[in-house]
Design an enzyme around this catalytic site. Sequence first.
Site, PDB file in Angstrom:
ATOM      1  N   ARG A 160       2.311  -4.613   9.496  1.00 36.36           N
ATOM      2  CA  ARG A 160       1.477  -4.016   8.441  1.00 36.36           C
ATOM      3  C   ARG A 160       0.102  -4.689   8.352  1.00 36.36           C
ATOM      4  O   ARG A 160      -0.444  -4.881   7.268  1.00 36.36           O
ATOM      5  CB  ARG A 160       2.156  -4.108   7.067  1.00 36.36           C
ATOM      6  CG  ARG A 160       3.415  -3.281   6.922  1.00 36.36           C
ATOM      7  CD  ARG A 160       3.115  -1.787   6.949  1.00 36.36           C
ATOM      8  NE  ARG A 160       4.280  -0.992   6.601  1.00 36.36           N
ATOM      9  CZ  ARG A 160       5.254  -0.676   7.460  1.00 36.36           C
ATOM     10  NH1 ARG A 160       5.200  -1.066   8.710  1.00 36.36           N
ATOM     11  NH2 ARG A 160       6.268   0.066   7.062  1.00 36.36           N
ATOM     12  N   SER A 235       5.626   2.350   0.746  1.00 33.46           N
ATOM     13  CA  SER A 235       6.036   0.994   0.359  1.00 33.46           C
ATOM     14  C   SER A 235       4.897   0.314  -0.385  1.00 33.46           C
ATOM     15  O   SER A 235       3.807   0.165   0.164  1.00 33.46           O
ATOM     16  CB  SER A 235       6.346   0.148   1.585  1.00 33.46           C
ATOM     17  OG  SER A 235       7.337   0.747   2.354  1.00 33.46           O
ATOM     18  N   GLU A 331       1.387  -4.437  -0.490  1.00 31.51           N
ATOM     19  CA  GLU A 331       0.947  -3.877   0.782  1.00 31.51           C
ATOM     20  C   GLU A 331      -0.198  -2.870   0.583  1.00 31.51           C
ATOM     21  O   GLU A 331      -1.060  -2.712   1.437  1.00 31.51           O
ATOM     22  CB  GLU A 331       2.160  -3.209   1.438  1.00 31.51           C
ATOM     23  CG  GLU A 331       2.059  -3.056   2.924  1.00 31.51           C
ATOM     24  CD  GLU A 331       1.480  -1.721   3.280  1.00 31.51           C
ATOM     25  OE1 GLU A 331       0.505  -1.709   4.051  1.00 31.51           O
ATOM     26  OE2 GLU A 331       1.966  -0.699   2.783  1.00 31.51           O
TER      27      GLU A 331
HETATM   28  N1  EPU Z   1      17.410  -1.227   0.160  1.00 29.88           N
HETATM   29  C1  EPU Z   1      18.040  -1.396  -1.051  1.00 29.88           C
HETATM   30  N2  EPU Z   1      17.516  -0.761  -2.147  1.00 29.88           N
HETATM   31  C2  EPU Z   1      16.417   0.037  -2.071  1.00 29.88           C
HETATM   32  C3  EPU Z   1      15.774   0.193  -0.816  1.00 29.88           C
HETATM   33  C4  EPU Z   1      16.293  -0.453   0.281  1.00 29.88           C
HETATM   34  O1  EPU Z   1      19.030  -2.097  -1.174  1.00 29.88           O
HETATM   35  O2  EPU Z   1      16.028   0.594  -3.095  1.00 29.88           O
HETATM   36  C5  EPU Z   1      18.010  -1.848   1.352  1.00 29.88           C
HETATM   37  C6  EPU Z   1      18.678  -0.780   2.219  1.00 29.88           C
HETATM   38  O3  EPU Z   1      19.994  -0.550   1.828  1.00 29.88           O
HETATM   39  C7  EPU Z   1      18.610  -1.385   3.587  1.00 29.88           C
HETATM   40  C8  EPU Z   1      17.313  -2.183   3.556  1.00 29.88           C
HETATM   41  O4  EPU Z   1      17.010  -2.390   2.173  1.00 29.88           O
HETATM   42  O5  EPU Z   1      19.669  -2.279   3.789  1.00 29.88           O
HETATM   43  C9  EPU Z   1      16.175  -1.528   4.281  1.00 29.88           C
HETATM   44  O6  EPU Z   1      15.883  -0.266   3.695  1.00 29.88           O
HETATM   45  P1  EPU Z   1      15.078   0.879   4.480  1.00 29.88           P
HETATM   46  O7  EPU Z   1      15.733   1.169   5.781  1.00 29.88           O
HETATM   47  O8  EPU Z   1      14.876   2.018   3.533  1.00 29.88           O
HETATM   48  O9  EPU Z   1      13.701   0.221   4.869  1.00 29.88           O
HETATM   49  P2  EPU Z   1      12.702  -0.749   4.099  1.00 29.88           P
HETATM   50  O10 EPU Z   1      12.725  -2.080   4.751  1.00 29.88           O
HETATM   51  O11 EPU Z   1      12.956  -0.707   2.627  1.00 29.88           O
HETATM   52  C10 EPU Z   1      10.719  -0.243   5.703  1.00 29.88           C
HETATM   53  C11 EPU Z   1       9.279   0.159   5.621  1.00 29.88           C
HETATM   54  C12 EPU Z   1       9.159   1.647   5.333  1.00 29.88           C
HETATM   55  C13 EPU Z   1       9.846   2.416   6.445  1.00 29.88           C
HETATM   56  C14 EPU Z   1      11.317   1.949   6.517  1.00 29.88           C
HETATM   57  C15 EPU Z   1      12.052   2.535   7.694  1.00 29.88           C
HETATM   58  C16 EPU Z   1       8.077  -1.826   4.872  1.00 29.88           C
HETATM   59  C17 EPU Z   1       7.330  -2.468   3.765  1.00 29.88           C
HETATM   60  N3  EPU Z   1       8.587  -0.608   4.611  1.00 29.88           N
HETATM   61  O12 EPU Z   1      11.302  -0.052   4.414  1.00 29.88           O
HETATM   62  O13 EPU Z   1       7.767   1.969   5.377  1.00 29.88           O
HETATM   63  O14 EPU Z   1       9.794   3.813   6.235  1.00 29.88           O
HETATM   64  O15 EPU Z   1      11.374   0.523   6.697  1.00 29.88           O
HETATM   65  O16 EPU Z   1      11.583   1.960   8.868  1.00 29.88           O
HETATM   66  O17 EPU Z   1       8.175  -2.405   5.951  1.00 29.88           O
HETATM   67  C18 EPU Z   1       5.750   2.403   4.182  1.00 29.88           C
HETATM   68  O18 EPU Z   1       5.271   1.444   4.775  1.00 29.88           O
HETATM   69  O19 EPU Z   1       5.091   3.082   3.356  1.00 29.88           O
HETATM   70  C19 EPU Z   1       7.162   2.749   4.405  1.00 29.88           C
HETATM   71  C20 EPU Z   1       7.775   3.697   3.713  1.00 29.88           C
END
Ligand code: EPU
Length: 336
Positions: A160, A235, A331
Site C-alpha cells: 500500500r 480499507s 491508509e
Molecule cells: N476479518 C475479521 N473481521 C472483519 C474483517 C476481516 O475477522 O470484519 C478477518 C477475516 O476473517 C480474515 C482476515 O481478517 O481472517 C482477512 O480478511 P479479508 O480477507 O477480508 O482481508 P483484509 O486483510 O481485511 C485486505 C485488503 C483489502 C483486500 C482484501 C483481500 C488491506 C488493508 N486490505 O483486507 O483491500 O480487498 O485483503 O485481498 O490490506 C482496500 O485496500 O481498500 C481493500 C479492500
Amino acid sequence: MNIQKNISLKEYNTFGINVNAKRFVSITSVYELQQLVKEEKDIFLISGGSNMLLTKDIESLVVHIDIKGISINQENLNDVHITVNAGENWHEFVLWCVSLNYGGLENLSLIPGNVGTCPIQNIGAYGVEVKDTITKVEAVEIETGKLISFTAEECKFGYRSSIFKNNAKGKYILTSVSFQLTKNSHKLNISYGTIESELSSKGITTPTIKDISDAVITIRKSKLPDPKEIGNSGSFFKNPVISKKKFEILQKKYPNIPSYVISDTEIKVPAGWLIEQSGFKGKRFGDYGVHEKQALVLVNYGNAKGKEIYKLAQKIQQTIKDIFNINLEIEVNIIQ
Ligand code: EPU
C-alpha cells in the site's frame, strides 16, 4: 480550460462527502495539464477520489484528472504491453483485459478508482498487487510542467505504498500507467483462501481469467459496500505488521487470531479482525459507522461529515492501542 466556481465534490469522492471546491477544472489531456501547472501551483488533485477523506472545503484549485485512452504498444504471442491514461476507470479497464484474456489484473477486479491512482498506494487484493504488472508510470512534474517517466523500480513499490506516497508526494501528477500482461501461460493466483472456495463451490477446477475475476467480484460484493450505494474508501486502515514476539503473546490470549507471515521476525495481522474484536463492527453513529460485513471499512450512509468519520477512525486507533497495544495506521488520505 473551463474553471468552474463553487462546485460540490460529493460526486467526485467515493466516500460521498459533500465539501465545496472554490474553483474546479477538469483536465482531459497531458498538454492541458502542462499548461495549467505553469500558471497554477496551488492545486488539489482528484482522480477517482477513491482513497481520500475530505474534511473541509477546498480553497486550492481542484484539478480533476479526466485524461482518457488505452493503447497497445507492443505484443507478441505471450505478452502485451499496454499504456492506460490516468482518467480511465480501473474496473472497466480490468474487465476489458479479462474480455481479451490478458492476464495479471483479474484478482484486482472491482477496486474503485481510476488507473492514474493505482500505483500511488500500489493497490492490492486477493494475493496480487498492481506493482507486479506495472512497467512504467508517467507523470507531469508540477514545478516544471515536464513529463517524467518512472520505471517500476523507481516507483519504490511496497505494501500500500510507493514513492508517490513518500518522497515524491505532492510533486507529480500521474498521467498514464503502462502494464505488461500475459496472453498465454497466465500466472493465475488462487492461493487466497476465499477465491479457492468460491471457485470450488462452482465446481471450477481449472479456472480461466474470467472465472477468477467473477469469483473476486462475487467475494467483494459480499463483503465490501458499493460506493454508489454506501459511501466508503475501501480499507480505511492498513493491516499492521507486528513482531513475532508480540504476536505470540497475543496468540496465547486470542488463539484464533488470523495472521500472515511476513518474515522470520514479522507477522501481519488483519486490522478488520482487531476492529471486530474491539466491538466496532457494524456500529452506526448517525450517518456514519463501521461496515457490518468488513470492519476495516468505514462508511458514510448519506450526509456524514469527513470530520466525524476521522474522529471515529481516531477512536478506533486508540481502542486498538489500549486493547492490543498495536498502532493502526490510516491508509486513506485525510484531507484537512
Ligand atoms: N476479518 C475479521 N473481521 C472483519 C474483517 C476481516 O475477522 O470484519 C478477518 C477475516 O476473517 C480474515 C482476515 O481478517 O481472517 C482477512 O480478511 P479479508 O480477507 O477480508 O482481508 P483484509 O486483510 O481485511 C485486505 C485488503 C483489502 C483486500 C482484501 C483481500 C488491506 C488493508 N486490505 O483486507 O483491500 O480487498 O485483503 O485481498 O490490506 C482496500 O485496500 O481498500 C481493500 C479492500
